[in-house]
Write a protein that holds these residues in place. Structure first.
Motif, PDB file in Angstrom:
ATOM      1  N   ARG A 140       0.865  -1.191   0.000  1.00 46.27           N
ATOM      2  CA  ARG A 140       0.000   0.000   0.000  1.00 46.27           C
ATOM      3  C   ARG A 140       0.901   1.241   0.000  1.00 46.27           C
ATOM      4  O   ARG A 140       1.104   1.888   1.015  1.00 46.27           O
ATOM      5  CB  ARG A 140      -0.949  -0.038   1.193  1.00 46.27           C
ATOM      6  CG  ARG A 140      -1.903  -1.250   1.112  1.00 46.27           C
ATOM      7  CD  ARG A 140      -3.108  -1.105   2.026  1.00 46.27           C
ATOM      8  NE  ARG A 140      -2.747  -1.052   3.423  1.00 46.27           N
ATOM      9  CZ  ARG A 140      -3.617  -0.769   4.396  1.00 46.27           C
ATOM     10  NH1 ARG A 140      -4.881  -0.519   4.099  1.00 46.27           N
ATOM     11  NH2 ARG A 140      -3.217  -0.747   5.653  1.00 46.27           N
ATOM     12  N   ASN A 141       1.440   1.505  -1.200  1.00 46.20           N
ATOM     13  CA  ASN A 141       2.378   2.616  -1.391  1.00 46.20           C
ATOM     14  C   ASN A 141       1.810   3.625  -2.374  1.00 46.20           C
ATOM     15  O   ASN A 141       0.912   3.298  -3.155  1.00 46.20           O
ATOM     16  CB  ASN A 141       3.694   2.105  -1.984  1.00 46.20           C
ATOM     17  CG  ASN A 141       4.366   1.114  -1.071  1.00 46.20           C
ATOM     18  OD1 ASN A 141       4.447   1.332   0.133  1.00 46.20           O
ATOM     19  ND2 ASN A 141       4.809   0.012  -1.634  1.00 46.20           N
ATOM     20  N   ALA A 142       2.392   4.807  -2.373  1.00 49.79           N
ATOM     21  CA  ALA A 142       2.067   5.790  -3.418  1.00 49.79           C
ATOM     22  C   ALA A 142       3.254   6.721  -3.594  1.00 49.79           C
ATOM     23  O   ALA A 142       4.019   6.979  -2.657  1.00 49.79           O
ATOM     24  CB  ALA A 142       0.836   6.595  -3.040  1.00 49.79           C
ATOM     25  N   GLY A 171       6.365   4.599  10.628  1.00 50.72           N
ATOM     26  CA  GLY A 171       6.373   5.999  11.049  1.00 50.72           C
ATOM     27  C   GLY A 171       7.704   6.685  10.807  1.00 50.72           C
ATOM     28  O   GLY A 171       8.021   7.681  11.439  1.00 50.72           O
ATOM     29  N   LYS A 172       8.488   6.126   9.865  1.00 50.17           N
ATOM     30  CA  LYS A 172       9.761   6.776   9.516  1.00 50.17           C
ATOM     31  C   LYS A 172       9.486   7.898   8.530  1.00 50.17           C
ATOM     32  O   LYS A 172       8.589   7.766   7.681  1.00 50.17           O
ATOM     33  CB  LYS A 172      10.717   5.760   8.906  1.00 50.17           C
ATOM     34  CG  LYS A 172      11.101   4.703   9.911  1.00 50.17           C
ATOM     35  CD  LYS A 172      12.188   3.793   9.387  1.00 50.17           C
ATOM     36  CE  LYS A 172      12.619   2.881  10.519  1.00 50.17           C
ATOM     37  NZ  LYS A 172      13.308   1.701  10.101  1.00 50.17           N
ATOM     38  N   LEU A 221       2.358  13.405  12.193  1.00 49.54           N
ATOM     39  CA  LEU A 221       1.350  12.606  11.478  1.00 49.54           C
ATOM     40  C   LEU A 221       1.938  11.256  11.072  1.00 49.54           C
ATOM     41  O   LEU A 221       1.304  10.208  11.247  1.00 49.54           O
ATOM     42  CB  LEU A 221       0.881  13.387  10.241  1.00 49.54           C
ATOM     43  CG  LEU A 221      -0.309  12.821   9.492  1.00 49.54           C
ATOM     44  CD1 LEU A 221      -1.575  12.917  10.341  1.00 49.54           C
ATOM     45  CD2 LEU A 221      -0.529  13.569   8.174  1.00 49.54           C
ATOM     46  N   SER A 222       3.160  11.279  10.539  1.00 48.72           N
ATOM     47  CA  SER A 222       3.837  10.045  10.138  1.00 48.72           C
ATOM     48  C   SER A 222       4.099   9.157  11.347  1.00 48.72           C
ATOM     49  O   SER A 222       3.740   7.977  11.380  1.00 48.72           O
ATOM     50  CB  SER A 222       5.148  10.418   9.430  1.00 48.72           C
ATOM     51  OG  SER A 222       6.007   9.315   9.344  1.00 48.72           O
ATOM     52  N   ASP A 239       5.088   5.589   6.703  1.00 51.11           N
ATOM     53  CA  ASP A 239       6.390   6.124   6.280  1.00 51.11           C
ATOM     54  C   ASP A 239       6.137   7.217   5.250  1.00 51.11           C
ATOM     55  O   ASP A 239       5.358   7.022   4.308  1.00 51.11           O
ATOM     56  CB  ASP A 239       7.259   5.027   5.664  1.00 51.11           C
ATOM     57  CG  ASP A 239       7.724   4.008   6.699  1.00 51.11           C
ATOM     58  OD1 ASP A 239       7.590   4.287   7.906  1.00 51.11           O
ATOM     59  OD2 ASP A 239       8.219   2.942   6.290  1.00 51.11           O
ATOM     60  N   LEU A 240       6.815   8.343   5.430  1.00 48.44           N
ATOM     61  CA  LEU A 240       6.475   9.510   4.624  1.00 48.44           C
ATOM     62  C   LEU A 240       7.716  10.325   4.280  1.00 48.44           C
ATOM     63  O   LEU A 240       8.422  10.803   5.166  1.00 48.44           O
ATOM     64  CB  LEU A 240       5.509  10.372   5.447  1.00 48.44           C
ATOM     65  CG  LEU A 240       4.769  11.518   4.782  1.00 48.44           C
ATOM     66  CD1 LEU A 240       3.977  11.039   3.575  1.00 48.44           C
ATOM     67  CD2 LEU A 240       3.838  12.189   5.783  1.00 48.44           C
TER      68      LEU A 240
END
Ligand SMILES: [Mn+2]
Length: 190
Positions: free
Chosen positions: A3-5, A26-27, A44-45, A51-52
């Motif tokens: 589940r990536n974008a 959460g990295k 938020l991450s 991961d953001l």
């Protein structure tokens, strides 16, 4: 299932790039050039387990904030995919010292935004209050979520917004969780 974008948005006003993994740890690596926005996106991450990576540059703070909100919402919408098996709903109460925030969300595929952060000052650090509200509006619209976000009480403006973003993170963390093998709608589609 990954589940990536990945989003790249280049306009005459801003250049935004986002990489997101919904099922991360959460990295994060975030630099929008707006310090308070970076602070909120790191929270938020961290508290959603997403991961953001976000890099943003632009002409005006208002444009950067708006386009990061749009792009992050799009990235969430892409990564959540057909929503098969997700919990769909999420809610959280989060305190930050004297402030208390409540967030309730639904990955419904439609935007609704009910927002009251009880903000009274014009600026928090390097962000205008209206830009914080604008970010949440752009995010909800492009993530296609129902977002009900309230600060119930508080004094410090920074604490109110921080509690709100942490509550949003925890609500997303619950809503994105895979809990079944079916699309969570009686219509069979979200
Ligand atoms: Mn803080």
């Amino acid at each position: 299932m990954d589940r990536n974008a990945e989003i790249k948005r280049n306009t005459s006003e801003t250049n935004i790039s986002i990489k997101l993994n919904l099922d991360g740890l959460g990295k994060n690596n975030i630099d929008t050039g707006v310090k308070f926005l970076d602070h909120m996106l790191i929270l938020l991450s961290k508290h959603s387990g997403i991961d953001l990576d976000i890099k943003a540059k632009g002409d005006l703070i208002h444009h950067i904030v708006e386009d990061v909100g749009i792009s992050l919402g799009q990235a969430i919408s892409i990564a959540i995919g057909d929503k098969k098996g997700i919990n769909r709903y999420g809610s959280a109460f989060i305190p930050m010292d004297e402030s208390l925030a409540r967030c309730v969300i639904d990955f419904s595929g439609r935007k609704a935004l009910i927002l009251d952060l009880k903000l009274t000052e014009c600026n928090i650090e390097d962000m205008a209050v209206e830009d914080i509200l604008h970010f949440l509006n752009s995010f909800a619209e492009n993530a296609k979520i129902n977002l009900h976000l309230h600060v119930l009480y508080g004094e410090d403006q920074h604490h109110k917004v921080e509690a709100a973003f942490k509550a949003l993170a925890k609500a997303i963390s619950q809503a994105k969780r895979i809990v079944s093998d079916e699309i969570p709608s009686s219509k069979g589609k979200l």
